[in-house]
Design a protein around this motif. Structure first.
Motif, short mmCIF file in Angstrom:
data_model
loop_
_atom_site.label_atom_id
_atom_site.label_comp_id
_atom_site.label_asym_id
_atom_site.label_seq_id
_atom_site.Cartn_x
_atom_site.Cartn_y
_atom_site.Cartn_z
N TRP A 6 0.52 -1.02 -0.18
CA TRP A 6 -0.29 -0.34 0.13
C TRP A 6 0.75 1.61 0.03
CZ3 TRP A 6 -3.16 -3.46 2.95
CH2 TRP A 6 -4.57 -3.78 2.87
N GLY A 7 1.58 0.96 0.94
CA GLY A 7 3.44 1.90 0.21
C GLY A 7 2.44 3.34 1.57
N ARG A 8 1.91 2.77 2.69
CA ARG A 8 1.64 4.12 3.77
C ARG A 8 2.31 4.28 4.73
NH1 ARG A 8 -4.65 5.09 3.70
NH2 ARG A 8 -4.05 4.68 5.53
N LYS A 9 3.17 4.78 4.62
CA LYS A 9 4.53 5.51 5.51
C LYS A 9 3.32 5.12 6.59
CE LYS A 9 8.56 6.47 2.86
NZ LYS A 9 7.27 6.48 1.83
N ASP A 10 3.01 6.24 7.25
CA ASP A 10 2.53 6.18 8.24
C ASP A 10 1.35 5.61 8.89
OD1 ASP A 10 0.52 7.26 6.75
OD2 ASP A 10 -0.80 8.67 7.85
N SER A 11 1.04 4.08 7.69
CA SER A 11 0.15 3.39 8.79
C SER A 11 0.67 2.03 9.18
CB SER A 11 -0.85 3.16 7.07
OG SER A 11 -1.30 4.42 7.05
N GLY A 12 -0.57 1.42 9.77
CA GLY A 12 -0.76 0.22 10.75
C GLY A 12 -1.61 -0.76 9.80
N VAL A 13 -1.53 -1.91 9.95
CA VAL A 13 -1.39 -3.03 9.34
C VAL A 13 -2.02 -4.15 10.08
CG1 VAL A 13 -1.40 -4.80 6.96
CG2 VAL A 13 -0.79 -2.78 6.21
N ASP B 292 -7.90 7.83 4.94
CA ASP B 292 -6.67 8.02 5.82
C ASP B 292 -7.86 7.14 7.00
OD1 ASP B 292 -4.45 9.13 6.96
OD2 ASP B 292 -5.02 11.11 7.34
N GLY B 293 -8.80 6.85 6.44
CA GLY B 293 -9.70 6.11 7.34
C GLY B 293 -9.20 5.08 8.63
N ILE B 294 -10.09 3.58 8.35
CA ILE B 294 -9.89 2.69 8.79
C ILE B 294 -10.93 1.77 7.50
CG2 ILE B 294 -10.50 0.84 10.86
CD1 ILE B 294 -10.89 3.89 12.41
N LEU B 295 -9.68 1.27 6.87
CA LEU B 295 -10.14 0.06 5.62
C LEU B 295 -10.32 -1.18 5.93
CD1 LEU B 295 -8.68 3.05 4.93
CD2 LEU B 295 -9.69 1.98 3.19
N THR C 50 -5.13 1.30 8.79
CA THR C 50 -5.10 2.92 9.32
C THR C 50 -3.85 3.48 9.57
OG1 THR C 50 -6.53 3.86 10.72
CG2 THR C 50 -5.88 1.98 11.42
N SER C 51 -4.04 4.59 9.56
CA SER C 51 -3.06 5.82 9.63
C SER C 51 -3.25 5.69 11.36
CB SER C 51 -3.04 6.36 8.81
OG SER C 51 -4.11 7.66 8.54
N GLN C 52 -4.41 5.65 12.56
CA GLN C 52 -4.81 6.16 12.92
C GLN C 52 -3.24 4.80 14.61
OE1 GLN C 52 -9.07 6.52 13.91
NE2 GLN C 52 -9.14 7.10 11.54
N ASN C 53 -3.16 5.62 14.81
CA ASN C 53 -1.82 4.75 15.77
C ASN C 53 -2.62 3.61 16.38
OD1 ASN C 53 0.47 4.35 13.30
ND2 ASN C 53 0.88 7.05 15.23
N GLU C 54 -3.55 4.46 17.30
CA GLU C 54 -4.38 4.34 18.82
C GLU C 54 -4.85 3.39 18.57
OE1 GLU C 54 -4.33 7.57 17.57
OE2 GLU C 54 -7.00 7.32 17.42
N LEU D 157 -13.42 -5.62 10.98
CA LEU D 157 -15.13 -5.09 11.19
C LEU D 157 -15.64 -5.11 12.18
CD1 LEU D 157 -16.64 -5.77 8.17
CD2 LEU D 157 -16.11 -3.44 8.22
N GLN D 158 -15.11 -6.31 13.50
CA GLN D 158 -16.42 -6.58 14.79
C GLN D 158 -14.42 -5.70 15.98
OE1 GLN D 158 -16.61 -10.20 15.69
NE2 GLN D 158 -16.08 -9.80 17.88
N LEU D 159 -13.00 -5.87 15.27
CA LEU D 159 -12.38 -5.17 15.71
C LEU D 159 -11.79 -4.22 15.75
CD1 LEU D 159 -9.71 -8.31 16.30
CD2 LEU D 159 -11.79 -7.68 17.73
N SER D 160 -12.12 -4.02 14.53
CA SER D 160 -12.31 -2.10 14.20
C SER D 160 -13.07 -1.14 14.64
CB SER D 160 -12.27 -1.78 12.60
OG SER D 160 -11.22 -2.32 12.04
#
Ligand code: PLP
Length: 386
Positions: free
Chosen positions: A56-63, A180-183, A203-207, A73-76
């Motif tokens: 995905w090449g999104r440096k600031d995101s977590g997988v 930039d959301g939660i996918l 997602t790029s939302q680290n928390e 979906l449930q855990l997100s």
């Protein structure tokens, strides 16, 4: 059966609606993991997460890899703070997994209508569903269509809602890298890439990522890091409800192979979809959905049958050995989720939609055969009418 002979379709239902596509590499990967005797979550899951991240090449995101998109979906929802009694707006036109993920959190899925042109969540209807209790909205990228997604983010911003995208149909869509959301993605047996069963959250939302890493493993704090080092937690703490929904090494090893050959899968799916678009768009009685095959990699290829003869076409194709599907029965028509709403566009879709095979195992002559059979149906029906 002239057409069928041309394409070697002699038995019933030889052309399947969807199919997994595994080869020797996947078999070797599973064998490698089995021989290592470390089949639970570990190094393969770590590497798959890193490879997806690179893809995905999104440096600031977590997988975060889990065992399905339903789990993602449930855990997100949980990781972004959705609680019992919260309301979540969900397009009724989706697979039941989207709704079940909401109720799994004790929250209430509020069914919403879709737009008639593309089956995407109707923002006009979403506005009507807002209450004091609305906390989130889940746009579903049905058939990979995401052209109106910015409207959802705008609506969410105006109303302070969390956005969780159900991107189960959308793996490989190039627009994803910009968002930039939660996918949430699915790697189930028939999706664009498969782990057997699997899914992930991007997602790029680290928390959110931090929380996901614990709650996928029964809430055991820090267990992900230990397992990635081949260790186990014996002395640990748990601060919230967790679940056993992580992705194991076997699934991740399959996913890694599929990811490496995704460019081939992508080419095949896009080629099949383009053949349908080129050959079916001008037929009176058919309206293909506006799937942008330049950016999307179609997981399904639904067409809208506008002459009221969807069921006849389905039966006709079945007789020709072609399996088709009706995706989906709107969730507000299911007893568990019925809130007494009238959602006419979704019902209209349900009555007129038909998914035709687009999977990567199809040969070119099989796609042409499907096209010829559909043309034959409309020619015959037209002659019957006039
Ligand atoms: C729109 C949508 N959301 C969620 C899911 C659930 O995915 P999974 O089978 O990985 O749980 C699916 C599966 O088909 C789906 O089509």
């Amino acid at each position: 059966m002239e057409l069928a002979k041309k394409c070697n379709v002699s038995n019933m239902q030889q052309i399947r609606l969807s199919s997994s596509w595994f080869g020797e590499e996947e078999i070797a990967a599973v064998s490698r993991v089995l021989k290592s005797h470390i089949v639970s979550m570990g190094i393969e899951t770590k590497l798959f997460e890193e490879e997806l991240h690179k893809f995905w090449g999104r440096k600031d995101s977590g997988v975060t890899c889990v065992n399905s998109c339903s789990a993602a979906l449930q855990l997100s929802l949980q990781a972004s703070g959705i609680k019992r009694g919260d309301e979540v707006i969900v397009p009724t036109y989706t697979f039941v997994a989207t709704f079940q993920a909401v109720t799994a959190n004790g929250a209430i899925p509020i069914p919403c209508d879709v737009d008639l042109d593309d089956g995407f969540i109707s923002m006009d209807d979403a506005k009507k569903r807002l209450t004091q209790k609305t906390r989130a909205i889940i746009p579903v990228l049905f058939a990979g269509i995401d052209s109106k997604i910015e409207k959802v983010y705008q609506f969410a911003e105006e109303n302070k809602l969390i956005v969780i995208e159900d991107a189960a149909h959308c793996f490989g869509n190039q627009n994803i890298a910009k968002r930039d959301g939660i996918l949430c993605f699915s790697f189930d047996p028939i999706k664009n890439i498969s782990c057997g069963d699997g899914g992930c959250v991007l997602t790029s939302q680290n928390e959110v990522t931090e929380r996901l890493k614990d709650i996928r493993l029964l809430g055991v704090i820090g267990d992900t890091d230990r397992r990635f080092q081949g260790l186990r937690s014996f002395e640990f703490d748990v601060v919230e409800q967790g679940w056993r929904l992580h992705m194991n090494n076997i699934a991740a090893a399959i996913g890694r192979v599929q990811l490496a050959k995704f460019h081939i899968i992508q080419e095949k799916r896009q080629k099949n979809a383009n053949m349908y678009i080129e050959n079916l768009s001008d037929i009176e009685g058919i309206r293909p959905l506006p799937i942008n095959v330049k950016t999307a990699v179609p997981h399904i290829f639904p067409i809208i049958i506008t002459n009221g003869k969807r069921d006849e076409l389905k039966a006709f194709l079945s007789e020709k050995g072609i399996e088709t599907g009706v995706q989906y029965k709107p969730n507000h028509l299911l007893s568990y989720f019925n809130r007494g709403y009238d959602l006419p566009n979704a019902c209209n879709f349900y009555e007129s939609i038909l998914s035709i095979p687009v999977h990567p195992l199809l040969r070119e002559d099989e796609v042409l055969y499907v096209i010829d059979c559909i043309k034959e149906f409309f020619y015959v029906t037209k002659n019957q009418i006039f």
